[in-house]
Every structure is written in structure tokens, then in C-alpha cells.
Design a protein around this motif. Structure first.
Motif, PDB file in Angstrom:
ATOM      1  N   THR A  34      31.485 -33.989  60.999  1.00 42.02           N
ATOM      2  CA  THR A  34      32.678 -34.057  61.474  1.00 42.02           C
ATOM      3  C   THR A  34      32.738 -34.925  60.845  1.00 42.02           C
ATOM      4  O   THR A  34      32.676 -35.702  60.947  1.00 42.02           O
ATOM      5  N   VAL A  35      33.867 -35.385  61.260  1.00 44.02           N
ATOM      6  CA  VAL A  35      35.007 -36.314  59.286  1.00 44.02           C
ATOM      7  C   VAL A  35      36.180 -37.110  60.292  1.00 44.02           C
ATOM      8  O   VAL A  35      36.958 -36.393  60.854  1.00 44.02           O
ATOM      9  N   TYR A  36      36.236 -38.232  60.987  1.00 45.54           N
ATOM     10  CA  TYR A  36      36.866 -39.027  61.353  1.00 45.54           C
ATOM     11  C   TYR A  36      38.050 -40.401  60.812  1.00 45.54           C
ATOM     12  O   TYR A  36      37.125 -40.443  59.704  1.00 45.54           O
ATOM     13  N   ARG A  45      36.149 -30.618  60.493  1.00 45.14           N
ATOM     14  CA  ARG A  45      35.135 -30.694  60.861  1.00 45.14           C
ATOM     15  C   ARG A  45      33.972 -28.528  60.475  1.00 45.14           C
ATOM     16  O   ARG A  45      35.422 -28.449  60.005  1.00 45.14           O
ATOM     17  N   VAL A  46      32.975 -29.255  60.382  1.00 44.97           N
ATOM     18  CA  VAL A  46      31.954 -28.218  59.442  1.00 44.97           C
ATOM     19  C   VAL A  46      31.123 -27.682  60.522  1.00 44.97           C
ATOM     20  O   VAL A  46      29.986 -28.600  61.142  1.00 44.97           O
ATOM     21  N   GLU A  47      30.884 -26.211  61.322  1.00 46.06           N
ATOM     22  CA  GLU A  47      30.232 -26.195  62.510  1.00 46.06           C
ATOM     23  C   GLU A  47      28.891 -25.323  61.580  1.00 46.06           C
ATOM     24  O   GLU A  47      29.372 -24.204  60.967  1.00 46.06           O
ATOM     25  N   SER A  48      28.285 -24.732  62.931  1.00 48.66           N
ATOM     26  CA  SER A  48      26.603 -23.819  62.204  1.00 48.66           C
ATOM     27  C   SER A  48      27.139 -24.159  61.194  1.00 48.66           C
ATOM     28  O   SER A  48      26.451 -22.432  60.324  1.00 48.66           O
ATOM     29  N   TYR A  49      26.636 -24.830  60.629  1.00 49.12           N
ATOM     30  CA  TYR A  49      25.957 -25.041  59.513  1.00 49.12           C
ATOM     31  C   TYR A  49      24.722 -25.624  59.085  1.00 49.12           C
ATOM     32  O   TYR A  49      24.045 -26.819  59.240  1.00 49.12           O
ATOM     33  N   GLY A  50      23.201 -24.622  59.369  1.00 56.13           N
ATOM     34  CA  GLY A  50      22.044 -25.066  59.138  1.00 56.13           C
ATOM     35  C   GLY A  50      21.134 -23.691  58.233  1.00 56.13           C
ATOM     36  O   GLY A  50      21.447 -23.118  57.419  1.00 56.13           O
ATOM     37  N   ALA A  64      40.849 -30.065  62.065  1.00 54.40           N
ATOM     38  CA  ALA A  64      40.549 -30.491  63.885  1.00 54.40           C
ATOM     39  C   ALA A  64      41.239 -29.938  64.562  1.00 54.40           C
ATOM     40  O   ALA A  64      40.166 -29.591  65.635  1.00 54.40           O
ATOM     41  N   HIS A  65      41.410 -28.791  64.262  1.00 51.57           N
ATOM     42  CA  HIS A  65      42.237 -27.900  64.786  1.00 51.57           C
ATOM     43  C   HIS A  65      41.149 -26.436  64.693  1.00 51.57           C
ATOM     44  O   HIS A  65      41.483 -25.799  65.844  1.00 51.57           O
TER      45      HIS A  65
END
Length: 201
Positions: A34-36, A45-50, A64-65
Motif C-alpha cells: 500500500t502506498v500513501y 495498492r497491490v493485493e494478493s501478492y505472494g 486507490a479505487h
């Protein structure tokens, strides 16, 4: 050439922009980034990164959306670690807009970024991403973005490597810069998986 490649002009700033990048892999099942900005507003944001994503070799950067801005994909087979970036979500039928290739120097982040369709448009990333200390230079050797360890402003204490700063120079696309961060993180992670050092102690 000053600003360079544009992924999304909504992330180009007239003044220097400091972003805080939080790598969430140690805390959540759906690890990612997540970047603020300095006001605490979510930017990327970047999700499910594994592990599953690593096997696929494909990562999607969102705003962000949840709008997909950029997909980066590992190119296989490749003698050197090579990644390519695509506008939007997915790579099927799309043409890459840039490629990233690392040098053979283990433990150091010496990386070349080539922009397709723009002769002479090239970037060098020098330093150590593992230590959160590297700079993105354009072809004229001007600093376009910097990755640095973050210091807590209230306590003056250096934070862990899962929280770091991304400083964007005026006119440099933040979405492009964050795409490069994702690739650098993968390259550094591969060093650790392969048993190579990722720091320069």
C-alpha cells in the motif's frame, strides 16, 4: 525526455512528491503493497501478492479505487532476469511499454529499464533495493526517483525495511516508478530464494 514514460498522467506532479510505501507481506495473508502520500491518503495498492503470484510471474498495480494501472510480468525463458510492463490489467494481446533487465552483479541493484517505441529512452537503477537505497536515473543521468529508508518524524528512529520512502521528482510518473519498485522487490526476493545475499553488510 525529462519526465519520461507515462503510465497515467494523474500521477505526475509539478513538485517533488514523497510517498510512503508499506510492504504488508509480514502481516496479512493477502500480502502486497500500500502506498500513501504525506497526508495519509491511499495512492496505490497491490493485493494478493505472494507465492502464487510469484509462480505466475505477474503483478497488477492499482490505484486507490482498485482501477488497474499497470501489469508487470516476468519474461520467460530469460537468461537474465527480465520483466516487462503493460498498461492496464493483464498482458494477453497487449504490447509491453517497457522492459527491465538486471545485471549479473549479485546483491546489488544494477538494473536497466528500456522504454519501447522511444529510441534512446532508457533508465538506470543504481544502488541496493534490498537496503532500500537506490536511485532511478534517466538517460541524461538526472535523478528521477529515489527509494530510501524511512525515519519516524516524531522519534527520529529508522523504520524497518517494510516501510520506505519513494521520492518522485517533478514530471516523473509515480505509477511507472511504483511498477519499477514491484519488479525490484521481485528481483531481490529471487536472490533470497536462490540463496544469494540481498544486503551489502
Amino acid at each position: 525526455m525529462k519526465g519520461g514514460l507515462i503510465v497515467d498522467d494523474g500521477f505526475i506532479y509539478e513538485e517533488e512528491k514523497l510517498l510512503t510505501v508499506l510492504k504488508t507481506s509480514l502481516f496479512f495473508a493477502n500480502d502486497g503493497f500500500t502506498v500513501y502520500d504525506c497526508k495519509g491518503e491511499l495512492v496505490f495498492r497491490v493485493e494478493s501478492y505472494g507465492p502464487d503470484t510469484r509462480d505466475q510471474g505477474e503483478i497488477v498495480l492499482m490505484d486507490a479505487h482498485g482501477r488497474c494501472l499497470l501489469t508487470v510480468r516476468r519474461k520467460r525463458p530469460s537468461l537474465h532476469q527480465r520483466w516487462e510492463g503493460y498498461i492496464g490489467e493483464g498482458t494477453d494481446g497487449n504490447r509491453p511499454i517497457f522492459s527491465v533487465r538486471r545485471s549479473s552483479i549479485i546483491g546489488r541493484c544494477s538494473v536497466t529499464v528500456e522504454v519501447y517505441g522511444k529510441p534512446g529512452a532508457e533508465y538506470q537503477i543504481e544502488g541496493s533495493f534490498a537496503n532500500r537505497s537506490c536511485t532511478i536515473f534517466n538517460a541524461e543521468k538526472e535523478s528521477m526517483a529515489e527509494i530510501r529508508r524511512k525515519v519516524d518524524a516524531s522519534t527520529n528512529v529508522l523504520l524497518g525495511k517494510d516501510v520506505f520512502s519513494l521520492c518522485l521528482k517533478p514530471g516523473f510518473d509515480g505509477a511507472f516508478a511504483m511498477g519499477l519498485v514491484l519488479i525490484l522487490d521481485q528481483i531481490t526476493g529471487d536472490d533470497a530464494v536462490d540463496g544469494h545475499p540481498t544486503t551489502e553488510d
